[in-house]
Design an enzyme around this catalytic site. Structure first.
Site, PDB file in Angstrom:
ATOM      1  N   ASP A   8       0.775  -1.125  -0.042  1.00 16.83           N
ATOM      2  CA  ASP A   8       0.025   0.034  -0.197  1.00 16.83           C
ATOM      3  C   ASP A   8       1.087   1.068   0.004  1.00 16.83           C
ATOM      4  O   ASP A   8       2.027   1.064  -0.260  1.00 16.83           O
ATOM      5  CB  ASP A   8      -1.177   0.166   1.232  1.00 16.83           C
ATOM      6  N   CYS A  66       2.928  -3.543   3.852  1.00 15.34           N
ATOM      7  CA  CYS A  66       1.922  -2.402   4.397  1.00 15.34           C
ATOM      8  C   CYS A  66       2.524  -1.973   5.498  1.00 15.34           C
ATOM      9  O   CYS A  66       3.656  -2.336   6.000  1.00 15.34           O
ATOM     10  CB  CYS A  66       0.601  -2.822   4.335  1.00 15.34           C
ATOM     11  N   GLY A  67       1.794  -1.030   6.241  1.00 12.74           N
ATOM     12  CA  GLY A  67       2.331  -0.618   7.519  1.00 12.74           C
ATOM     13  C   GLY A  67       2.700  -1.623   8.794  1.00 12.74           C
ATOM     14  O   GLY A  67       3.866  -1.655   9.096  1.00 12.74           O
ATOM     15  N   THR A  68       1.916  -2.546   8.809  1.00 19.01           N
ATOM     16  CA  THR A  68       2.175  -3.756   9.890  1.00 19.01           C
ATOM     17  C   THR A  68       2.235  -5.021   9.130  1.00 19.01           C
ATOM     18  O   THR A  68       2.940  -5.824   9.676  1.00 19.01           O
ATOM     19  CB  THR A  68       1.056  -3.803  10.796  1.00 19.01           C
ATOM     20  N   GLY A  69       1.937  -5.155   7.907  1.00 23.49           N
ATOM     21  CA  GLY A  69       1.944  -6.290   7.067  1.00 23.49           C
ATOM     22  C   GLY A  69       0.671  -7.441   7.309  1.00 23.49           C
ATOM     23  O   GLY A  69       0.408  -8.085   6.811  1.00 23.49           O
ATOM     24  N   HIS A  99       7.425 -24.936   7.348  1.00 23.11           N
ATOM     25  CA  HIS A  99       5.969 -25.738   7.842  1.00 23.11           C
ATOM     26  C   HIS A  99       4.633 -25.327   7.460  1.00 23.11           C
ATOM     27  O   HIS A  99       3.705 -26.340   7.191  1.00 23.11           O
ATOM     28  CB  HIS A  99       6.081 -25.312   9.277  1.00 23.11           C
ATOM     29  N   ARG A 110       6.428  -0.216   8.954  1.00 29.43           N
ATOM     30  CA  ARG A 110       6.277   0.511  10.247  1.00 29.43           C
ATOM     31  C   ARG A 110       6.817  -0.358  11.385  1.00 29.43           C
ATOM     32  O   ARG A 110       6.773  -0.069  12.511  1.00 29.43           O
ATOM     33  CB  ARG A 110       4.998   1.211  10.368  1.00 29.43           C
ATOM     34  N   HIS A 134       3.722 -31.700   8.076  1.00 31.67           N
ATOM     35  CA  HIS A 134       3.218 -30.424   7.711  1.00 31.67           C
ATOM     36  C   HIS A 134       2.345 -30.481   6.664  1.00 31.67           C
ATOM     37  O   HIS A 134       1.439 -29.698   6.480  1.00 31.67           O
ATOM     38  CB  HIS A 134       4.447 -29.540   7.679  1.00 31.67           C
TER      39      HIS A 134
HETATM   40  C1  RB5 Z   1      -2.209   2.379   6.404  1.00 33.55           C
HETATM   41  O1  RB5 Z   1      -2.274   3.680   7.325  1.00 33.55           O
HETATM   42  C2  RB5 Z   1      -2.365   1.224   7.285  1.00 33.55           C
HETATM   43  O2  RB5 Z   1      -3.510   1.071   7.815  1.00 33.55           O
HETATM   44  C3  RB5 Z   1      -1.830   0.079   6.463  1.00 33.55           C
HETATM   45  O3  RB5 Z   1      -0.618   0.046   5.996  1.00 33.55           O
HETATM   46  C4  RB5 Z   1      -1.614  -1.439   7.498  1.00 33.55           C
HETATM   47  O4  RB5 Z   1      -0.720  -0.953   8.617  1.00 33.55           O
HETATM   48  C5  RB5 Z   1      -2.653  -2.220   7.689  1.00 33.55           C
HETATM   49  O5  RB5 Z   1      -2.783  -3.316   8.104  1.00 33.55           O
END
Ligand code: RB5
Length: 156
Positions: A8, A66-69, A99, A110, A134
């Site tokens: 994203d 993305c920010g957190t994946g 696995h 992030r 597995h």
């Molecule tokens: C975008 O701000 C953020 O929500 C997205 O990158 C992600 O972390 C969502 O899971």
């Protein structure tokens, strides 16, 4: 091996770094967006694009950021037969290949810095599914999809 990359807007730079790294290692890399940090691309869109390309057999594996994946991996995991695992360490990256037979590695821009992200990527791509006990467990995941009527679930 052909690898699809998706992000994203929050992870465009990390995607570019991962693609450059993998191209240098000789992988054929395909970009599924986002194209720029200023282009808002909601994570379900690239997550779905990469997962569906694997399902169609156009690419072999994927890397999603993305920010957190988490959001982008949730999107990919909605596509029947696709397994995406979120990693922020190299051990987990190896395990999701050995696995869980994940076709997709997901990471958070992030959460992990670029140096660690490249090492996580190397751990994932240098590992392969071990089969055996597995395989039975991964088949049980497929069975859940089939029990809920998801179309033609198996994609190995
Ligand atoms: C975008 O701000 C953020 O929500 C997205 O990158 C992600 O972390 C969502 O899971």
């Amino acid at each position: 091996m052909k690898v699809g990359f998706g992000s994203d807007h929050a992870a465009v730079e990390l995607k570019a770094a991962l693609m450059a790294h993998m191209e240098e290692k000789g992988y054929e890399c395909v970009d599924f967006g986002a194209d720029s940090p200023s282009e808002k691309l909601d994570y379900p869109i690239p997550g779905r694009r990469v997962a569906e390309a694997i399902r169609r057999g156009e690419i072999d594996k994927g890397v999603l950021v993305c920010g957190t994946g988490v959001g982008i991996s949730l999107a990919a995991n909605k596509v029947p037969g696709i397994r995406a695992g979120v990693c922020s360490d190299t051990f987990t990256a190896r395990m999701i290949a050995e696995h869980n037979n994940c076709q997709i590695l997901a990471m958070g821009a992030r959460v992990v810095g670029p140096g660690l992200a490249l090492e996580i990527c190397d751990a994932f791509f240098s590992s392969s599914f071990q089969g055996g006990r597995h395989a039975r467990r991964v088949d049980m995941l497929t069975q859940i999809e089939q029990d809920y009527g998801y179309a033609d679930a198996p994609v190995r």
